[in-house]
Design a protein around this motif. Sequence first.
Motif: not given
Length: 141
Positions: A105-108, A112
């Motif tokens: 989830r922290e790997n935006d 994207h």
Amino acid sequence: MIRQYREADMDQILDIWLSASIKAHAFIESAFWKSKVSEMRDVYLPASETFVFESGAQIAGFYSLYENTLAAVFVAPSLQGKGVGTALIDDAKSRRECLQLTVYRENDPSIHFYKKHGFISLGEQIDERTGHPELVMEYYG
């Protein structure tokens, strides 16, 4: 050119996996990724169908499929943003009608990227190995 993985590709693939993993996952200690190199070499890659993007004699990136799971998509950090990841995703989508993956989830940037390529989020879970939340995403062609 995208082609099937060969044993001679192993060192380049592991180098890409490690450097890209450390870059994309700054929220996880780099020692964690370094500790997983032998598992990648001995367990995960042999169990998967792996394809590489080759540019000259250099591997620019790779992806691995395990059944309908897109288990890995990695591009050498110096070559990111040049269409290699898109070519790899498109190739994977041509080989399966449906693909699932997990992404932290922290790997935006990766979230994207996957959304841009038609993946939708199905929910969230905790990665047991790291304790970090990850999204479960799916593409249905």
